[in-house]
Design a protein around this motif. Structure first.
Motif, PDB file in Angstrom:
ATOM      1  N   ASP A  43      -4.583  -6.151  -2.426  1.00  0.00           N
ATOM      2  CA  ASP A  43      -3.451  -5.447  -3.042  1.00  0.00           C
ATOM      3  C   ASP A  43      -3.861  -4.276  -3.935  1.00  0.00           C
ATOM      4  O   ASP A  43      -3.032  -3.770  -4.696  1.00  0.00           O
ATOM      5  CB  ASP A  43      -2.545  -6.388  -3.838  1.00  0.00           C
ATOM      6  N   ARG A  44      -5.095  -3.815  -3.838  1.00  0.00           N
ATOM      7  CA  ARG A  44      -5.399  -2.520  -4.457  1.00  0.00           C
ATOM      8  C   ARG A  44      -4.515  -1.462  -3.811  1.00  0.00           C
ATOM      9  O   ARG A  44      -3.965  -0.586  -4.491  1.00  0.00           O
ATOM     10  CB  ARG A  44      -6.869  -2.178  -4.280  1.00  0.00           C
ATOM     11  N   TRP A  45      -4.403  -1.555  -2.474  1.00  0.00           N
ATOM     12  CA  TRP A  45      -3.488  -0.710  -1.711  1.00  0.00           C
ATOM     13  C   TRP A  45      -2.427  -1.607  -1.111  1.00  0.00           C
ATOM     14  O   TRP A  45      -2.702  -2.425  -0.236  1.00  0.00           O
ATOM     15  CB  TRP A  45      -4.234   0.034  -0.598  1.00  0.00           C
ATOM     16  N   ARG A  46      -1.220  -1.474  -1.565  1.00  0.00           N
ATOM     17  CA  ARG A  46      -0.131  -2.312  -1.076  1.00  0.00           C
ATOM     18  C   ARG A  46       0.510  -1.668   0.150  1.00  0.00           C
ATOM     19  O   ARG A  46       0.628  -0.449   0.233  1.00  0.00           O
ATOM     20  CB  ARG A  46       0.900  -2.517  -2.171  1.00  0.00           C
ATOM     21  N   SER A  47       0.921  -2.504   1.070  1.00  0.00           N
ATOM     22  CA  SER A  47       1.643  -1.996   2.236  1.00  0.00           C
ATOM     23  C   SER A  47       3.058  -1.626   1.796  1.00  0.00           C
ATOM     24  O   SER A  47       3.802  -2.462   1.287  1.00  0.00           O
ATOM     25  CB  SER A  47       1.669  -3.026   3.371  1.00  0.00           C
ATOM     26  N   GLY A  48       3.402  -0.351   1.969  1.00  0.00           N
ATOM     27  CA  GLY A  48       4.666   0.151   1.457  1.00  0.00           C
ATOM     28  C   GLY A  48       5.846  -0.213   2.346  1.00  0.00           C
ATOM     29  O   GLY A  48       5.794  -0.053   3.566  1.00  0.00           O
ATOM     30  N   ARG A  49       6.928  -0.670   1.723  1.00  0.00           N
ATOM     31  CA  ARG A  49       8.163  -0.937   2.486  1.00  0.00           C
ATOM     32  C   ARG A  49       8.792   0.392   2.871  1.00  0.00           C
ATOM     33  O   ARG A  49       8.781   1.368   2.118  1.00  0.00           O
ATOM     34  CB  ARG A  49       9.159  -1.752   1.653  1.00  0.00           C
ATOM     35  N   HIS A  50       9.379   0.406   4.045  1.00  0.00           N
ATOM     36  CA  HIS A  50      10.065   1.601   4.512  1.00  0.00           C
ATOM     37  C   HIS A  50      11.138   1.197   5.509  1.00  0.00           C
ATOM     38  O   HIS A  50      11.191   0.056   5.973  1.00  0.00           O
ATOM     39  CB  HIS A  50       9.086   2.608   5.135  1.00  0.00           C
ATOM     40  N   ARG A  51      12.017   2.141   5.814  1.00  0.00           N
ATOM     41  CA  ARG A  51      13.102   1.926   6.755  1.00  0.00           C
ATOM     42  C   ARG A  51      13.523   3.283   7.303  1.00  0.00           C
ATOM     43  O   ARG A  51      13.152   4.335   6.758  1.00  0.00           O
ATOM     44  CB  ARG A  51      14.293   1.248   6.071  1.00  0.00           C
ATOM     45  N   LEU A  56     -11.286  -8.434  -0.584  1.00  0.00           N
ATOM     46  CA  LEU A  56     -12.391  -7.954  -1.395  1.00  0.00           C
ATOM     47  C   LEU A  56     -12.264  -8.513  -2.810  1.00  0.00           C
ATOM     48  O   LEU A  56     -11.154  -8.647  -3.335  1.00  0.00           O
ATOM     49  CB  LEU A  56     -12.407  -6.432  -1.427  1.00  0.00           C
ATOM     50  N   PRO A  57     -13.380  -8.807  -3.460  1.00  0.00           N
ATOM     51  CA  PRO A  57     -13.302  -9.405  -4.801  1.00  0.00           C
ATOM     52  C   PRO A  57     -12.970  -8.363  -5.870  1.00  0.00           C
ATOM     53  O   PRO A  57     -13.036  -7.156  -5.641  1.00  0.00           O
ATOM     54  CB  PRO A  57     -14.717  -9.963  -5.001  1.00  0.00           C
ATOM     55  N   THR A  58     -12.629  -8.832  -7.057  1.00  0.00           N
ATOM     56  CA  THR A  58     -12.479  -7.947  -8.204  1.00  0.00           C
ATOM     57  C   THR A  58     -13.846  -7.350  -8.547  1.00  0.00           C
ATOM     58  O   THR A  58     -14.876  -7.973  -8.244  1.00  0.00           O
ATOM     59  CB  THR A  58     -11.936  -8.737  -9.411  1.00  0.00           C
ATOM     60  N   PRO A  59     -13.914  -6.159  -9.113  1.00  0.00           N
ATOM     61  CA  PRO A  59     -12.800  -5.360  -9.625  1.00  0.00           C
ATOM     62  C   PRO A  59     -12.114  -4.489  -8.576  1.00  0.00           C
ATOM     63  O   PRO A  59     -11.148  -3.801  -8.906  1.00  0.00           O
ATOM     64  CB  PRO A  59     -13.483  -4.485 -10.681  1.00  0.00           C
ATOM     65  N   THR A  60     -12.613  -4.513  -7.309  1.00  0.00           N
ATOM     66  CA  THR A  60     -11.958  -3.687  -6.286  1.00  0.00           C
ATOM     67  C   THR A  60     -10.549  -4.176  -6.036  1.00  0.00           C
ATOM     68  O   THR A  60      -9.589  -3.397  -6.015  1.00  0.00           O
ATOM     69  CB  THR A  60     -12.763  -3.721  -4.973  1.00  0.00           C
ATOM     70  N   GLY A  61     -10.409  -5.479  -5.833  1.00  0.00           N
ATOM     71  CA  GLY A  61      -9.107  -6.041  -5.500  1.00  0.00           C
ATOM     72  C   GLY A  61      -8.344  -6.504  -6.717  1.00  0.00           C
ATOM     73  O   GLY A  61      -8.854  -6.547  -7.838  1.00  0.00           O
ATOM     74  N   ARG A  62      -7.083  -6.867  -6.461  1.00  0.00           N
ATOM     75  CA  ARG A  62      -6.194  -7.296  -7.537  1.00  0.00           C
ATOM     76  C   ARG A  62      -5.678  -8.721  -7.310  1.00  0.00           C
ATOM     77  O   ARG A  62      -5.534  -9.489  -8.252  1.00  0.00           O
ATOM     78  CB  ARG A  62      -4.992  -6.342  -7.617  1.00  0.00           C
ATOM     79  N   THR A  63      -5.347  -9.047  -6.050  1.00  0.00           N
ATOM     80  CA  THR A  63      -4.751 -10.345  -5.718  1.00  0.00           C
ATOM     81  C   THR A  63      -5.479 -10.912  -4.510  1.00  0.00           C
ATOM     82  O   THR A  63      -5.481 -10.298  -3.449  1.00  0.00           O
ATOM     83  CB  THR A  63      -3.254 -10.201  -5.379  1.00  0.00           C
ATOM     84  N   SER A  64      -6.087 -12.060  -4.666  1.00  0.00           N
ATOM     85  CA  SER A  64      -6.851 -12.641  -3.568  1.00  0.00           C
ATOM     86  C   SER A  64      -5.922 -13.406  -2.619  1.00  0.00           C
ATOM     87  O   SER A  64      -5.088 -14.205  -3.060  1.00  0.00           O
ATOM     88  CB  SER A  64      -7.929 -13.580  -4.110  1.00  0.00           C
ATOM     89  N   TYR A  65      -6.057 -13.118  -1.314  1.00  0.00           N
ATOM     90  CA  TYR A  65      -5.296 -13.815  -0.284  1.00  0.00           C
ATOM     91  C   TYR A  65      -6.207 -14.786   0.461  1.00  0.00           C
ATOM     92  O   TYR A  65      -7.405 -14.530   0.600  1.00  0.00           O
ATOM     93  CB  TYR A  65      -4.734 -12.820   0.726  1.00  0.00           C
TER      94      TYR A  65
END
Length: 319
Positions: A251-259, A290-299
């Motif tokens: 979630d460093r880069w979130r998939s953006g919602r669109h329509r 990817l681990p912190t500090p690169t990432g924000r939320t681990s899946y």
């Protein structure tokens, strides 16, 4: 959200090969993707006439009589012509809407079933539009090369080896769709809650979109500011990340919602055609955050092919 919700990024410093220019570009891409998950890409080197030629051939296809198009209807692998009332994209995020107001030509390259070989789907192409197949082949080959370049920039932006992502895209697994949005004069008024494409995030790594502007066009969503019209720049390619990339970068880069908005009664003759290339990694790739500090939320780890299959199954109607 700023008045221009999608930053413009010039790719030419990367292809020029200058180390300092590449570093600056990678930083720009990182900031853009953290902000919106989208960017407008210029300096990409795609021949400016190619999308127009492909779009013209696609419009010839979609304007064929329905019984003719039905000869090339989607098979069990969902490749070929997909008629109206068949796609409900918002279902991928658990939202119910009426079926999307569009028709689709769907194709793919799949090397997963035969090692060392690539099967291009669908197997049958419209004889009435002989230019469609060679133009799709030319366009998707160009998009595949461009997508790998973008992935190298993105890996560099994360201070990772340039092949962090592309080592999983060496087999040409991709999906490509041509979306045709008929005019309001043809579809009639949209039902309540109906869109040309309902709200969603894309499913894979990155998407490369060549779009036309219109009153019933693309919107992007921001948690703070809600829905806003996406900017359009002639010749630029819209790039957005998908769910698998969001999971990979934690979630460093979130998939953006669109329509895509429904046809506007203010433009009753507006029809639009979008060229949408989805870049995919090998289906057996395990996506690990990817681990912190690169990432924000681990899946939790997920197999790419399983994730994509489940999402695709959700959006197609059975009727």
């Amino acid at each position: 959200m700023p008045s221009n919700p999608i930053p413009v990024i010039d790719l030419s410093p990367w292809t020029a090969g200058d180390r300092a220019g590449r570093k600056r570009l990678a930083g720009q891409v990182d900031r853009a993707l953290q902000a919106t998950g989208f960017l407008l890409l210029t300096g990409h080197g795609v021949a400016p006439e190619l999308p127009g030629r492909l779009r013209a051939a696609a419009q010839d296809l979609f304007h064929l009589p329905p019984p003719v198009k039905a000869r090339y209807a989607q098979s069990t692998d969902r490749r070929g012509w997909i008629g109206r009332e068949k796609v409900v994209t918002a279902r991928s995020e658990g939202t119910w809407t009426p079926p999307d107001l569009l028709e689709v030509w769907s194709c793919a390259a799949d090397s997963a079933t035969r090692p060392g070989q690539t099967r291009r789907l669908p197997d049958r192409w419209p004889l009435e539009v002989p230019d469609l197949h060679p133009l799709v082949t030319e366009y998707t080959e160009r998009m595949r090369s461009l997508a790998d370049t973008v992935l190298e920039v993105m890996a560099t932006a994360l201070d990772q080896p340039a092949n962090l992502f592309t080592r999983h895209t060496t087999r040409p697994n991709w999906d490509f769709i041509i979306n045709w949005y008929p005019a309001a004069d043809e579809t009639g008024p949209a039902a309540p809650g109906q869109f040309r494409i309902g709200p969603h995030t894309d499913f894979g790594l990155i998407t490369l979109l060549d779009r036309q502007p219109g009153k019933g066009g693309l919107q992007v969503h921001d948690d703070m500011n809600g829905w806003q019209d996406a900017p359009h720049m002639p010749g630029a390619i819209t790039v957005n990340i998908g769910d698998l990339m969001a999971r990979w970068t934690a979630d460093r880069w979130r998939s953006g919602r669109h329509r895509v908005l429904p046809p506007s009664p203010d433009a009753p003759q507006e029809e639009l055609t979008s060229l949408v290339y989805f870049h995919a990694c090998a289906p057996d790739t395990t996506i690990t955050s990817l681990p912190t500090p690169t990432g924000r939320t681990s899946y939790p780890p997920v197999r790419a092919g399983d994730y994509l299959r489940d999402k695709m199954q959700a959006i197609y109607t059975t009727g």
